[in-house]
Every structure is written in structure tokens, then in C-alpha cells.
Design a protein around this motif. Structure first.
Motif, short mmCIF file in Angstrom:
data_model
loop_
_atom_site.label_atom_id
_atom_site.label_comp_id
_atom_site.label_asym_id
_atom_site.label_seq_id
_atom_site.Cartn_x
_atom_site.Cartn_y
_atom_site.Cartn_z
N HIS A 23 0.83 -1.20 0.00
CA HIS A 23 0.00 0.00 0.00
C HIS A 23 0.87 1.26 0.00
O HIS A 23 0.60 2.21 -0.73
CB HIS A 23 -0.93 -0.01 1.22
CG HIS A 23 -1.98 1.04 1.19
ND1 HIS A 23 -3.15 0.88 0.50
CD2 HIS A 23 -2.05 2.26 1.75
CE1 HIS A 23 -3.90 1.96 0.64
NE2 HIS A 23 -3.24 2.82 1.41
N ILE A 24 1.92 1.25 0.79
CA ILE A 24 2.84 2.38 0.81
C ILE A 24 3.54 2.51 -0.54
O ILE A 24 3.69 3.62 -1.06
CB ILE A 24 3.86 2.24 1.96
CG1 ILE A 24 3.14 2.41 3.30
CG2 ILE A 24 5.00 3.23 1.82
CD1 ILE A 24 3.98 2.09 4.50
N TRP A 29 4.84 5.30 -5.45
CA TRP A 29 5.36 5.14 -6.80
C TRP A 29 4.31 4.92 -7.87
O TRP A 29 4.58 5.17 -9.04
CB TRP A 29 6.37 3.99 -6.83
CG TRP A 29 7.67 4.39 -6.24
CD1 TRP A 29 8.61 5.19 -6.80
CD2 TRP A 29 8.18 4.03 -4.96
NE1 TRP A 29 9.67 5.36 -5.95
CE2 TRP A 29 9.44 4.64 -4.81
CE3 TRP A 29 7.71 3.23 -3.92
CZ2 TRP A 29 10.21 4.49 -3.67
CZ3 TRP A 29 8.47 3.09 -2.79
CH2 TRP A 29 9.70 3.71 -2.68
N LEU A 30 3.13 4.45 -7.55
CA LEU A 30 2.12 4.21 -8.58
C LEU A 30 1.16 5.38 -8.75
O LEU A 30 0.33 5.37 -9.64
CB LEU A 30 1.31 2.95 -8.26
CG LEU A 30 2.06 1.63 -8.35
CD1 LEU A 30 1.13 0.48 -8.03
CD2 LEU A 30 2.68 1.44 -9.72
N PRO A 50 -5.59 5.09 -17.60
CA PRO A 50 -4.90 3.86 -17.21
C PRO A 50 -4.06 3.98 -15.94
O PRO A 50 -4.05 3.08 -15.11
CB PRO A 50 -4.01 3.54 -18.41
CG PRO A 50 -4.43 4.43 -19.50
CD PRO A 50 -5.23 5.54 -18.92
N GLY A 51 -3.37 5.09 -15.78
CA GLY A 51 -2.54 5.26 -14.59
C GLY A 51 -3.37 5.37 -13.32
O GLY A 51 -3.07 4.76 -12.30
N ARG A 57 -6.91 0.51 -8.35
CA ARG A 57 -7.04 -0.94 -8.18
C ARG A 57 -6.08 -1.47 -7.12
O ARG A 57 -6.44 -2.29 -6.28
CB ARG A 57 -6.79 -1.62 -9.53
CG ARG A 57 -7.05 -3.08 -9.55
CD ARG A 57 -6.95 -3.69 -10.95
NE ARG A 57 -5.75 -3.28 -11.67
CZ ARG A 57 -5.76 -2.57 -12.80
NH1 ARG A 57 -6.90 -2.17 -13.32
NH2 ARG A 57 -4.62 -2.24 -13.39
N TRP A 58 -4.83 -0.98 -7.12
CA TRP A 58 -3.86 -1.42 -6.13
C TRP A 58 -4.27 -0.96 -4.72
O TRP A 58 -4.10 -1.70 -3.75
CB TRP A 58 -2.47 -0.90 -6.47
CG TRP A 58 -1.76 -1.80 -7.42
CD1 TRP A 58 -1.63 -1.62 -8.76
CD2 TRP A 58 -1.08 -3.01 -7.11
NE1 TRP A 58 -0.92 -2.65 -9.30
CE2 TRP A 58 -0.57 -3.52 -8.32
CE3 TRP A 58 -0.87 -3.72 -5.93
CZ2 TRP A 58 0.15 -4.71 -8.38
CZ3 TRP A 58 -0.15 -4.90 -5.99
CH2 TRP A 58 0.35 -5.38 -7.19
N LEU A 59 -4.79 0.25 -4.60
CA LEU A 59 -5.21 0.72 -3.29
C LEU A 59 -6.37 -0.10 -2.75
O LEU A 59 -6.40 -0.46 -1.56
CB LEU A 59 -5.60 2.20 -3.35
CG LEU A 59 -4.47 3.19 -3.56
CD1 LEU A 59 -5.01 4.62 -3.53
CD2 LEU A 59 -3.39 3.02 -2.52
#
Length: 79
Positions: A23-24, A29-30, A50-51, A57-59
């Protein structure tokens, strides 16, 4: 039952720590760099960028993994 509880503690702990680390990573970085362009995008279509979609999605995935780890640890206490 003690083996199951300990296994749940270990899995829950690793899941929480791993999801916190990822998460960090995602927060730093994302995160989309071009904030000016993202503000120009209409608010309903932000997820199509997209970014920003990958970042979101990652969060969501890391938050869900952390919640699952907490649930495992809570169930280990309840056993």
C-alpha cells in the motif's frame, strides 16, 4: 485448535504487513504524476485513465488484504 489459532495469527500478521508495504509502495510510486491532466478529465471518466485506474485498483486490493488479515487475527482471538 491451538495450531489453527497460531496459523491464523501468522497468516494474518504476514497479510497485514505485506499489504501495508504494498500500500505504501502504491501510494508513493504508482500515483499518477501528471495531476494537472487528471484534473482536466471529467470526474466520471477518471477510472478510464490507465494510470489512475491501476493506482485505484492497487489501493483497493491492499485495503482488502489488510482487512482480511485483521479478520484472520480477530478469528484467531475468538477461537
Amino acid at each position: 485448535m491451538l495450531i489453527i489459532a497460531r496459523t491464523m495469527y501468522i497468516l494474518g500478521g504476514f497479510l497485514i504487513l505485506g499489504s501495508l508495504a504494498v500500500h505504501i509502495y502504491a501510494r508513493i510510486w504508482l500515483r499518477p504524476r501528471n495531476d494537472a491532466e487528471l484534473d482536466e478529465v471529467y470526474y466520471e471518466f477518471e477510472d478510464e485513465d490507465p494510470g489512475y485506474a491501476r493506482y485505484s485498483r492497487w489501493l483497493k486490493a491492499t485495503t482488502a488484504a489488510g482487512a482480511l488479515g485483521l479478520l484472520l487475527m480477530f478469528m484467531a482471538v475468538a477461537i
